[in-house]
Each structure stands twice: as structure tokens, then as C-alpha cells.
Design a protein around this motif. Structure first.
Motif, PDB file in Angstrom:
ATOM      1  N   ALA A 111      36.265  82.740 -91.120  1.00 17.95           N
ATOM      2  CA  ALA A 111      35.887  82.031 -89.894  1.00 17.95           C
ATOM      3  C   ALA A 111      36.904  80.933 -89.620  1.00 17.95           C
ATOM      4  N   VAL A 112      37.464  80.922 -88.418  1.00 22.33           N
ATOM      5  CA  VAL A 112      38.454  79.925 -88.004  1.00 22.33           C
ATOM      6  C   VAL A 112      38.144  79.513 -86.564  1.00 22.33           C
ATOM      7  N   ILE A 113      38.876  78.527 -86.071  1.00 22.02           N
ATOM      8  CA  ILE A 113      38.678  78.065 -84.703  1.00 22.02           C
ATOM      9  C   ILE A 113      39.455  78.947 -83.729  1.00 22.02           C
ATOM     10  N   MET A 114      38.785  79.375 -82.653  1.00 21.29           N
ATOM     11  CA  MET A 114      39.501  79.994 -81.543  1.00 21.29           C
ATOM     12  C   MET A 114      40.036  78.909 -80.620  1.00 21.29           C
ATOM     13  N   ALA A 115      39.164  77.938 -80.249  1.00 23.41           N
ATOM     14  CA  ALA A 115      39.604  76.817 -79.427  1.00 23.41           C
ATOM     15  C   ALA A 115      38.550  75.727 -79.430  1.00 23.41           C
ATOM     16  N   ASN A 116      38.999  74.476 -79.468  1.00 22.20           N
ATOM     17  CA  ASN A 116      38.126  73.356 -79.133  1.00 22.20           C
ATOM     18  C   ASN A 116      37.959  73.340 -77.615  1.00 22.20           C
ATOM     19  N   LEU A 117      36.727  73.074 -77.154  1.00 23.35           N
ATOM     20  CA  LEU A 117      36.444  73.150 -75.717  1.00 23.35           C
ATOM     21  C   LEU A 117      36.213  71.787 -75.074  1.00 23.35           C
ATOM     22  N   TYR A 118      35.360  70.980 -75.675  1.00 22.59           N
ATOM     23  CA  TYR A 118      35.087  69.659 -75.100  1.00 22.59           C
ATOM     24  C   TYR A 118      34.526  68.745 -76.180  1.00 22.59           C
ATOM     25  N   THR A 119      34.551  67.449 -75.893  1.00 25.34           N
ATOM     26  CA  THR A 119      34.253  66.447 -76.909  1.00 25.34           C
ATOM     27  C   THR A 119      32.758  66.237 -77.124  1.00 25.34           C
ATOM     28  N   VAL A 293      40.182  82.388 -70.880  1.00 25.72           N
ATOM     29  CA  VAL A 293      39.411  81.147 -70.760  1.00 25.72           C
ATOM     30  C   VAL A 293      40.184  80.120 -69.937  1.00 25.72           C
ATOM     31  N   TRP A 294      41.463  79.956 -70.245  1.00 31.32           N
ATOM     32  CA  TRP A 294      42.265  78.952 -69.544  1.00 31.32           C
ATOM     33  C   TRP A 294      42.447  79.324 -68.072  1.00 31.32           C
ATOM     34  N   GLU A 295      42.700  80.598 -67.802  1.00 33.89           N
ATOM     35  CA  GLU A 295      42.940  81.019 -66.424  1.00 33.89           C
ATOM     36  C   GLU A 295      41.666  81.012 -65.579  1.00 33.89           C
ATOM     37  N   HIS A 296      40.497  81.024 -66.221  1.00 36.32           N
ATOM     38  CA  HIS A 296      39.220  80.987 -65.505  1.00 36.32           C
ATOM     39  C   HIS A 296      38.462  79.694 -65.811  1.00 36.32           C
ATOM     40  N   ILE A 301      33.797  75.674 -65.697  1.00 40.36           N
ATOM     41  CA  ILE A 301      33.316  74.340 -65.318  1.00 40.36           C
ATOM     42  C   ILE A 301      32.078  74.462 -64.443  1.00 40.36           C
ATOM     43  N   ALA A 302      32.056  75.473 -63.587  1.00 39.52           N
ATOM     44  CA  ALA A 302      30.883  75.697 -62.738  1.00 39.52           C
ATOM     45  C   ALA A 302      29.651  76.011 -63.581  1.00 39.52           C
ATOM     46  N   ALA A 303      29.863  76.634 -64.743  1.00 46.13           N
ATOM     47  CA  ALA A 303      28.743  76.959 -65.634  1.00 46.13           C
ATOM     48  C   ALA A 303      28.314  75.742 -66.441  1.00 46.13           C
ATOM     49  N   VAL A 304      29.286  75.027 -67.003  1.00 44.22           N
ATOM     50  CA  VAL A 304      29.023  73.825 -67.808  1.00 44.22           C
ATOM     51  C   VAL A 304      30.102  72.799 -67.481  1.00 44.22           C
ATOM     52  N   LYS A 305      29.703  71.691 -66.891  1.00 43.94           N
ATOM     53  CA  LYS A 305      30.647  70.690 -66.390  1.00 43.94           C
ATOM     54  C   LYS A 305      31.579  70.153 -67.480  1.00 43.94           C
ATOM     55  N   ASP A 306      31.080  70.072 -68.720  1.00 43.33           N
ATOM     56  CA  ASP A 306      31.897  69.536 -69.808  1.00 43.33           C
ATOM     57  C   ASP A 306      33.182  70.324 -70.032  1.00 43.33           C
ATOM     58  N   MET A 307      33.231  71.564 -69.545  1.00 44.24           N
ATOM     59  CA  MET A 307      34.439  72.371 -69.716  1.00 44.24           C
ATOM     60  C   MET A 307      35.637  71.796 -68.963  1.00 44.24           C
ATOM     61  N   SER A 308      35.400  70.800 -68.107  1.00 43.91           N
ATOM     62  CA  SER A 308      36.509  70.132 -67.426  1.00 43.91           C
ATOM     63  C   SER A 308      37.408  69.391 -68.415  1.00 43.91           C
ATOM     64  N   GLU A 309      36.906  69.138 -69.627  1.00 40.10           N
ATOM     65  CA  GLU A 309      37.698  68.442 -70.645  1.00 40.10           C
ATOM     66  C   GLU A 309      38.705  69.365 -71.330  1.00 40.10           C
ATOM     67  N   LEU A 310      38.553  70.669 -71.193  1.00 37.14           N
ATOM     68  CA  LEU A 310      39.449  71.586 -71.893  1.00 37.14           C
ATOM     69  C   LEU A 310      40.883  71.423 -71.404  1.00 37.14           C
ATOM     70  N   THR A 311      41.782  71.135 -72.338  1.00 40.47           N
ATOM     71  CA  THR A 311      43.219  71.072 -72.072  1.00 40.47           C
ATOM     72  C   THR A 311      43.939  71.689 -73.265  1.00 40.47           C
ATOM     73  N   PRO A 312      45.187  72.109 -73.083  1.00 44.34           N
ATOM     74  CA  PRO A 312      45.947  72.614 -74.234  1.00 44.34           C
ATOM     75  C   PRO A 312      46.071  71.601 -75.361  1.00 44.34           C
ATOM     76  N   GLU A 313      46.047  70.316 -75.021  1.00 45.03           N
ATOM     77  CA  GLU A 313      46.229  69.281 -76.039  1.00 45.03           C
ATOM     78  C   GLU A 313      45.046  69.196 -77.004  1.00 45.03           C
ATOM     79  N   ILE A 314      43.830  69.561 -76.570  1.00 41.34           N
ATOM     80  CA  ILE A 314      42.678  69.485 -77.474  1.00 41.34           C
ATOM     81  C   ILE A 314      42.297  70.849 -78.043  1.00 41.34           C
ATOM     82  N   ALA A 315      42.876  71.914 -77.536  1.00 37.24           N
ATOM     83  CA  ALA A 315      42.405  73.259 -77.884  1.00 37.24           C
ATOM     84  C   ALA A 315      42.550  73.582 -79.364  1.00 37.24           C
ATOM     85  N   LEU A 316      43.614  73.107 -79.990  1.00 34.30           N
ATOM     86  CA  LEU A 316      43.851  73.388 -81.400  1.00 34.30           C
ATOM     87  C   LEU A 316      43.464  72.187 -82.251  1.00 34.30           C
TER      88      LEU A 316
END
Length: 341
Positions: A111-119, A293-296, A301-316
């Protein structure tokens, strides 16, 4: 006439070349279906899990089904191949890889991380009258004074209780459940709403839990009584980060009435809602999952507003391993090498 047909043929050929992909993704080792493990029905994780699964399926990736789940069980099921990917929090995977907390006696190696999404922020909320009476301005003051207090957090098994327990254990070197009682205090477990009510009714002195950056539960508490948000010391934050991969976040002035504009930012334990994924899934598949995920992102964000925090800088994540396919995708944006450094 012939020259006209020739021109049309060449034009069609050029158009096909322009709209064709630069390369074809090798899908020979991809599974036919993916099992996504979300969260309890009615919550953000469940809603986002449905949105992600439908999006991946519509994008021509393996048909993805979404089911209920939980932060601990999703890690265990991905590790044992009972599911393929699902939601958790980054620090829980950090604990899992060390065989600690809810993962004692278990070997977690798939088990590993695919991506961090939001804080996720951990708030220590104290009644202002109690804080002023005892001259408490930080979590460190509670410990220095061995303060008897009525304390609550969420139930064991939640990410909130895991973080609170881990902070006192790794950051300060004691078991809060035993130590707070030894100091003459009490420890309770409650829901967000239940703890808020207990605090406002003066049945609690301090309530700690993890939630998003702009939390309605905090604003609800502030609407009922005066509170202070206690900062956590950097030394304890660093120890917890070293142990489980958490980060230091700040509750910035202007979001909450208790931290008004012009006040000092409040240091807090930071974590991330993340997607945990099987390590043995093909790199090419995981690359394409991240890409979709990034391209959509706007649709998510329309599903869960917190997804607005997703950036390449936090993903890993900085201290917890990510999938090789994720590193390959996100490193394009942030100039990482193939090892994620």
C-alpha cells in the motif's frame, strides 16, 4: 479534379495526425476493473469516491466501482488486494508501514500513496474563560502545568483520535488517556456535534479533532461561546512528522473569529486526505489515473469543494512512499527526479 482529391486526402491525413495521440498507452497488464474504497455513506469521501469512479470509467480507464470504506480498512484491503485504491489520511499509512497504532502485528508492504488531495487540520479548541483563568496559550502550557481539564476528542478508530493520540505519544512522550486522568482531569469521546455541544454547555474545557481548512464545526462553536485555538509547539510537530509523515500547517488569521485579522497564525498538526493504492498496480495505469484526476479537477471540486486545494506541490507526500506511476506524473510539474526527490 485529381489535384483537388489529392489536396483533400492530404488534408484529411494531416488532420488525423494532429488529433491522434503521440503514443499509445500499453494496457496489456491493466486489470479489467478497479475497486475503489471510499468512506461512510453521506460523507465527503463517499461523494468524492463516486465522482472519481464515474470519471475514470468515462475516460476509458478500467471500469471503476465505488464502495463504502474507512481510513484504516482501506489501507488493509489495498495491502491484501481486497480492493485496489481508496481514501485514507497520509499519517495513517505512515503508521501502517511501521506496524503501529491500528496496524500492530500486520505487515503492510503493498500500500502506497497515489496522491494527497487536500489538507486536514487538527484543532485544539479551549473555552476562553478556562484558558484565561489558567493562563493557557498553547498545548505546551497544558503539559507544563499538568493541568486538570475535561478533555474530549473523537472516538478511537477515527483519524482525529489517531492524530491526537500520536501527537501526545510521539510529540510529548505520554499516553494522554492515562496522563490527563492522573492530573485530575477526564477524557471523553464524542462526535463533532456532540463535542461542540459539551463545550458550549460547559461540560468540557478542551475539544480536539481533525477537519478541513475552513470548518463549519469550528464556526458553529464560535457562534455559541468564546474560545481560543491553541497552537502546537514546533518540536512536537517535528517529532510527529518524523514518525508518521504529518506536516506543519497554520490556521491563518481572518478565517475564524478566535484568530482575527492581525493575530499570529496558529500552528497545527497538518495531514492530508489521500488516495492509497496497491503498489503492484502497473505504473502506466497509475500515471493515467493521476492524469485524469488533475485534468478533471473542476468536476471533482463540484463534488467536494476541498478538492480545490489539490496542486502538484501537495500531491506527493514528503515522508511516506508514493507509487512510481504517481511520481512519474507529478514530477513533470515540480521537477522531481524519478525517486520523488
Amino acid at each position: 479534379m485529381k489535384s483537388s482529391r489529392f489536396f483533400v486526402s492530404i488534408s484529411l491525413l494531416l488532420a488525423l495526425i494532429l488529433i491522434s495521440p503521440v503514443y499509445a498507452v500499453d494496457k496489456s497488464d491493466w486489470p479489467n476493473q478497479l475497486r475503489f474504497m471510499a468512506g461512510p455513506p453521506g460523507g465527503n469521501w463517499f461523494a468524492l469516491g463516486t465522482a472519481l469512479s464515474e470519471m475514470w470509467t468515462s475516460e476509458g480507464l478500467p471500469q471503476t466501482t465505488s464502495s463504502s470504506g474507512g481510513g484504516v480498512s482501506n489501507i488493509l484491503n489495498a495491502n491484501m488486494k481486497r480492493g485496489d485504491l481508496g481514501f485514507s489520511v497520509t499519517s495513517l499509512l505512515g503508521a501502517a508501514l511501521k506496524g503501529e497504532a491500528d496496524f500492530k502485528g500486520r505487515k503492510i508492504d503493498n500500500a502506497v500513496i497515489m496522491a494527497n488531495l487536500y489538507t486536514q487540520y487538527t484543532y485544539f479548541i479551549m473555552r476562553k474563560d478556562f484558558a484565561e483563568k489558567n493562563n493557557i496559550k498553547s498545548v505546551e502550557d497544558i503539559i507544563a502545568k499538568k493541568l486538570p481539564m475535561r478533555f474530549a476528542t473523537l472516538k478511537p478508530g477515527t483519524s482525529s483520535e489517531f492524530i491526537v493520540n500520536a501527537l501526545f505519544n510521539k510529540g510529548y512522550g505520554f499516553d494522554y488517556k492515562k496522563t490527563f486522568k492522573d492530573w485530575g482531569g477526564t477524557v471523553e469521546y464524542a462526535s463533532y456535534e456532540g463535542g461542540a455541544d459539551l463545550l458550549s454547555d460547559n461540560h468540557l474545557d478542551c475539544f480536539a479533532f481533525s477537519v478541513g481548512k475552513i470548518a463549519s464545526v469550528v464556526m458553529n462553536i464560535e457562534s455559541q461561546l468564546d474560545i481560543v485555538l491553541l497552537p502546537v509547539g514546533q518540536e512536537a510537530l517535528d517529532k510527529l512528522s518524523e514518525a508518521y509523515g504529518t506536516v506543519t500547517l497554520t490556521i491563518d488569521p481572518g478565517i475564524y473569529k478566535s484568530v482575527p485579522a492581525g493575530a499570529e497564525p496558529v500552528k497545527a498538526v497538518g495531514d492530508y486526505t489521500c488516495i492509497v493504492i496497491r503498489k503492484d498496480l502497473p505504473d502506466t495505469l497509475v500515471y493515467e489515473l493521476n492524469k485524469a484526476v488533475w485534468e478533471h479537477r473542476d468536476a471533482m471540486i463540484a463534488a467536494v469543494k476541498d478538492m480545490s486545494e489539490l496542486t502538484p506541490e501537495i500531491a506527493l507526500p514528503a515522508r511516506v512512499p508514493a507509487h512510481a506511476g504517481s511520481i512519474q506524473y507529478w514530477s513533470k510539474f515540480i521537477n522531481l527526479d524519478s525517486e520523488g526527490n
